[in-house]
Design a protein around this motif. Structure first.
Motif, short mmCIF file in Angstrom:
data_model
loop_
_atom_site.label_atom_id
_atom_site.label_comp_id
_atom_site.label_asym_id
_atom_site.label_seq_id
_atom_site.Cartn_x
_atom_site.Cartn_y
_atom_site.Cartn_z
N CYS A 147 48.51 41.14 49.27
CA CYS A 147 47.19 41.77 49.22
C CYS A 147 46.59 41.85 50.63
O CYS A 147 46.45 40.82 51.30
CB CYS A 147 46.29 40.94 48.32
SG CYS A 147 44.61 41.58 48.23
N ASN A 149 43.65 42.26 51.28
CA ASN A 149 42.30 41.70 51.21
C ASN A 149 42.31 40.18 51.32
O ASN A 149 41.54 39.60 52.08
CB ASN A 149 41.66 42.14 49.88
CG ASN A 149 40.19 41.82 49.81
OD1 ASN A 149 39.48 42.00 50.80
ND2 ASN A 149 39.74 41.35 48.67
N CYS A 165 46.17 42.57 42.67
CA CYS A 165 46.13 41.22 43.23
C CYS A 165 45.60 40.26 42.16
O CYS A 165 44.48 40.42 41.70
CB CYS A 165 45.24 41.17 44.47
SG CYS A 165 45.09 39.49 45.11
N CYS A 168 42.27 38.01 44.05
CA CYS A 168 40.94 38.59 44.29
C CYS A 168 40.67 39.81 43.42
O CYS A 168 39.62 40.41 43.51
CB CYS A 168 40.75 38.94 45.77
SG CYS A 168 41.64 40.41 46.28
ZN ZN Z 1 43.77 39.80 46.91
#
Ligand code: ZN
Length: 317
Positions: A147, A149, A165, A168
């Protein structure tokens, strides 16, 4: 292959014109996808890293594997639902890295890059769009395992058209990188350039990635100015081509040049110069006295140049 250039205004571009209906509404239905994969008419395109796996039998290549044949080739890291050809399901299977190496020694399969497959026409043209689709999205999977992020490992969902993901909850979609490819034109002349990686006699259109916050027209004007120092005004869209090396969309344009002095960016181009329309015709037909050439019909550049040879300033019409 014919020596005559295809000068039609609606070029038949390799990797485009797929006959497959993507049937995106099936992507979220796992039971339906499983049934489609078990269908007797299901066909799999198998990708190993950057290469395409082809069956090799009786001096012929075949890119389409049955479900059982695909399983026998090796375990797939991801399988993507490409869509339906008439009613026949089509999938792309990306092999585990460890499954590729043992294939190299086999006589019944070959691993070949997609550009060579297209240039040498070693499979029927109708296979090129789904091979491009499979290669591009499986390449995206291969490079998006984590991910962006939060760094957690992501999972392919939606028939391979999204990665989620679990940590998150971000959803990640396959990306396509827009590349502008253009021909700056002033009257009966245009600018071509040569990248250091080109064969020594080949000249082509200028090209570069569109940047965030740019329109296509702005990207064309910026790239031409950066690469050869020419200021352009009007930009006319011509055609586009999926270019799965690794996941670009080539956006072909003609651009009206306002200035003629060339200031060449040597970090991008070995050379650039103005070419008369008559000279381009000799290059397209491979009859230039110095054997200068343009890219083959496989590439959109060939058709962008061909349209100018055919129509001159009417490309802006
Ligand atoms: Zn994530």
């Amino acid at each position: 292959m014919s020596n005559q250039p295809d000068l039609s205004s609606s070029p038949r571009l390799a990797y485009s014109g797929s006959r497959i209906e993507r049937a995106a509404d099936y992507r979220g239905d796992e039971a339906k996808l499983a049934a489609l994969a078990d269908n007797d008419h299901a066909g799999f395109y198998v990708v190993g890293g950057d290469l395409i796996v082809l069956k090799w039998h009786a001096e012929e290549f075949d890119p389409l594997f049955s479900a059982a044949e695909a399983r026998a080739i090796g375990s797939a890291r991801e399988t993507v639902f490409l869509g339906l050809l008439d009613a026949a399901p089509r999938f792309g299977a990306g092999l585990d890295a460890g499954a590729v190496e043992p294939l190299i020694a086999r006589n019944d399969v070959k691993l070949i890059d997609l550009r060579t497959i297209a240039v040498q026409s070693i499979v029927a043209a109708e296979h090129l769009p789904p091979l491009a689709e499979a290669k591009a999205i499986l390449g995206w999977h291969a490079h998006h395992r984590f991910c962006p992020n939060c760094g957690a490992g992501t999972k392919a969902v939606q028939g391979g058209w999204r990665r989620d993901c679990p940590s998150c909850k971000a959803e990640h979609f396959p990306r396509t990188d827009p590349v502008v490819i253009m021909l700056p034109i002033a009257g009966e002349r245009c600018v071509l350039g040569r990248s250091p990686r080109f064969p020594s006699t080949m000249w082509s259109c200028l090209a570069g990635f569109a940047e965030p916050g740019e329109s296509i027209e702005e990207a064309v004007r910026r790239e031409v100015r950066e690469e050869v120092g020419v200021v352009c005004a009007r930009v006319k869209y011509f055609a586009s081509q999926p270019w799965p090396f690794p996941s670009s969309l080539m956006i072909g344009c003609h651009a009206q040049a306002l200035t003629e002095e060339l200031v060449i960016d040597k970090s991008e181009l070995e050379e650039a110069r103005w070419f008369a329309r008559d000279e381009l015709k000799l290059m397209l037909t491979r009859s230039h006295p110095e054997r200068l050439t343009t890219p083959p019909p496989l590439a959109i550049a060939h058709h962008i140049i061909g349209a100018f040879v055919e129509k001159g300033g009417d490309v802006f019409g």
